[in-house]
Design a protein around this motif. Structure first.
Motif, PDB file in Angstrom:
ATOM      1  N   SER A 279       0.831  -1.200   0.000  1.00  0.00           N
ATOM      2  CA  SER A 279       0.000   0.000   0.000  1.00  0.00           C
ATOM      3  C   SER A 279       0.867   1.251   0.000  1.00  0.00           C
ATOM      4  O   SER A 279       1.689   1.461   0.889  1.00  0.00           O
ATOM      5  CB  SER A 279      -0.922   0.001   1.221  1.00  0.00           C
ATOM      6  OG  SER A 279      -1.739   1.155   1.225  1.00  0.00           O
TER       7      SER A 279
ATOM      8  N   ALA B 165      -7.187   5.182   3.413  1.00  0.00           N
ATOM      9  CA  ALA B 165      -8.419   4.806   2.722  1.00  0.00           C
ATOM     10  C   ALA B 165      -8.161   3.673   1.739  1.00  0.00           C
ATOM     11  O   ALA B 165      -8.973   2.742   1.611  1.00  0.00           O
ATOM     12  CB  ALA B 165      -9.016   6.015   2.000  1.00  0.00           C
TER      13      ALA B 165
ATOM     14  N   GLU C 141      -7.638   0.440   3.683  1.00  0.00           N
ATOM     15  CA  GLU C 141      -8.913  -0.074   4.182  1.00  0.00           C
ATOM     16  C   GLU C 141      -9.677  -0.774   3.064  1.00  0.00           C
ATOM     17  O   GLU C 141     -10.251  -1.854   3.254  1.00  0.00           O
ATOM     18  CB  GLU C 141      -9.729   1.080   4.771  1.00  0.00           C
ATOM     19  CG  GLU C 141     -10.947   0.633   5.578  1.00  0.00           C
ATOM     20  CD  GLU C 141     -12.184   0.519   4.731  1.00  0.00           C
ATOM     21  OE1 GLU C 141     -13.133  -0.169   5.178  1.00  0.00           O
ATOM     22  OE2 GLU C 141     -12.214   1.093   3.627  1.00  0.00           O
ATOM     23  N   ALA C 142      -9.693  -0.182   1.871  1.00  0.00           N
ATOM     24  CA  ALA C 142     -10.376  -0.799   0.738  1.00  0.00           C
ATOM     25  C   ALA C 142      -9.726  -2.124   0.365  1.00  0.00           C
ATOM     26  O   ALA C 142     -10.410  -3.123   0.123  1.00  0.00           O
ATOM     27  CB  ALA C 142     -10.367   0.159  -0.460  1.00  0.00           C
TER      28      ALA C 142
ATOM     29  N   SER D 297      -1.136   9.036   8.865  1.00  0.00           N
ATOM     30  CA  SER D 297      -1.846   8.126   7.972  1.00  0.00           C
ATOM     31  C   SER D 297      -1.485   6.673   8.250  1.00  0.00           C
ATOM     32  O   SER D 297      -2.313   5.768   8.072  1.00  0.00           O
ATOM     33  CB  SER D 297      -1.581   8.481   6.502  1.00  0.00           C
ATOM     34  OG  SER D 297      -0.202   8.479   6.212  1.00  0.00           O
TER      35      SER D 297
ATOM     36  N   ASP E 164      -3.689   5.831  11.117  1.00  0.00           N
ATOM     37  CA  ASP E 164      -5.066   5.714  10.645  1.00  0.00           C
ATOM     38  C   ASP E 164      -5.291   4.382   9.935  1.00  0.00           C
ATOM     39  O   ASP E 164      -6.329   3.723  10.124  1.00  0.00           O
ATOM     40  CB  ASP E 164      -5.410   6.867   9.700  1.00  0.00           C
ATOM     41  CG  ASP E 164      -5.562   8.195  10.419  1.00  0.00           C
ATOM     42  OD1 ASP E 164      -5.662   8.196  11.661  1.00  0.00           O
ATOM     43  OD2 ASP E 164      -5.574   9.239   9.726  1.00  0.00           O
ATOM     44  N   ALA E 165      -4.337   3.989   9.111  1.00  0.00           N
ATOM     45  CA  ALA E 165      -4.476   2.727   8.389  1.00  0.00           C
ATOM     46  C   ALA E 165      -4.504   1.543   9.352  1.00  0.00           C
ATOM     47  O   ALA E 165      -5.328   0.628   9.207  1.00  0.00           O
ATOM     48  CB  ALA E 165      -3.334   2.565   7.385  1.00  0.00           C
TER      49      ALA E 165
ATOM     50  N   VAL F 298      -7.898   1.086  10.945  1.00  0.00           N
ATOM     51  CA  VAL F 298      -9.049   0.627  10.157  1.00  0.00           C
ATOM     52  C   VAL F 298      -8.849  -0.737   9.510  1.00  0.00           C
ATOM     53  O   VAL F 298      -9.781  -1.247   8.879  1.00  0.00           O
ATOM     54  CB  VAL F 298      -9.431   1.662   9.068  1.00  0.00           C
ATOM     55  CG1 VAL F 298      -9.859   2.962   9.705  1.00  0.00           C
ATOM     56  CG2 VAL F 298      -8.297   1.889   8.071  1.00  0.00           C
TER      57      VAL F 298
END
Length: 235
Positions: free
Chosen positions: A14, A19, A22-23, A45, A48-49, A52
């Motif tokens: 990634s 986001a 997460e996807a 970030s 955050d990753a 999630v």
């Protein structure tokens, strides 16, 4: 040594941020690698990753052999780290120490799990679970791969083929063909020391080829490339 066995050796690298990670996680890859060295991940970030995508084992490629950065990724919930440009047993030992708490390492206590309502595990269990990946991606690292693989606390040798090809002065495809034996030598060093051989492949075809050479943990595609592939499929 770690108890890590990914759900599948095939993972997604990634680059784009939380986001995207997460996807990607909804596709149930074997693992996800967050690239905080050459991707768009910064400290925020990355955290955050990891918040999630708790159901997928996630490794963070940190920027450097920095104990604070390594500990930060693990505190936020990474299953392990991949540390770039490891060229000696000494550097590998410093990476391994940063990944684990005393008495076997020097990681500082401070997991985020309680803040996120998750179960906090103790230091001994955390030491067993953590994955220390040492990147071999230079001629010097290749020359010392056996001693790097033999370093206590190193769980995986992860090959960065682009930098390794540059360092060796060969084309990437020539290196990945394995004709000169560099990649086989890395796999052999891993097997001799019960260490996981990993590699960035970049495409499913390369991943299949590298799996045939003995690599067990492979970054088969990036989130960016998966997005491009998906849009192209609409034509």
């Amino acid at each position: 040594m770690t108890t890590w066995t990914p759900a599948s050796g095939t993972g997604v690298w990634s680059l784009l941020g939380a986001a995207a990670a997460e996807a990607v996680s909804h596709g149930s890859p074997g693992w996800i690698g967050l690239d905080a060295q050459h991707g768009f991940y910064d400290d925020r970030s990355m955290r955050d990753a990891l918040h999630v995508v708790p159901e997928v084992d996630t490794l963070v490629r940190v920027c450097s052999l920095d104990p604070g950065e390594i500990g930060r990724a693990l505190d936020a919930g990474a299953r392990g780290v991949i540390v770039p440009m490891i060229e000696s047993a000494g550097a590998a030992a410093r990476a391994a120490a940063a990944v684990r708490y005393p008495p076997v390492g020097n990681r500082s206590w401070g997991p985020f799990a309680p803040y996120w309502g998750r179960t906090e595990i103790g230091a001994e269990e955390a030491n067993r679970r953590a994955v220390c990946g040492a990147m071999v991606e230079t001629r010097t690292g290749l020359d010392h791969v056996e001693e790097i693989a033999a370093t206590p606390g190193v769980d995986m040798i992860f090959v960065g083929p682009y930098d390794l090809a540059l360092s060796l002065g060969v084309a990437l495809d020539e290196l990945l063909a394995g004709d000169k034996g560099e990649l086989r030598a890395i796999v052999s060093a891993c097997r001799a020391n019960d260490v996981i051989p990993g590699v960035y492949a970049g495409s499913p075809a390369r991943a299949r080829h590298l799996a045939g050479l003995g690599f067990e943990v492979l970054a088969a595609r990036t989130d960016r490339d998966l997005l491009v592939d998906g849009v192209a499929a609409l034509r």
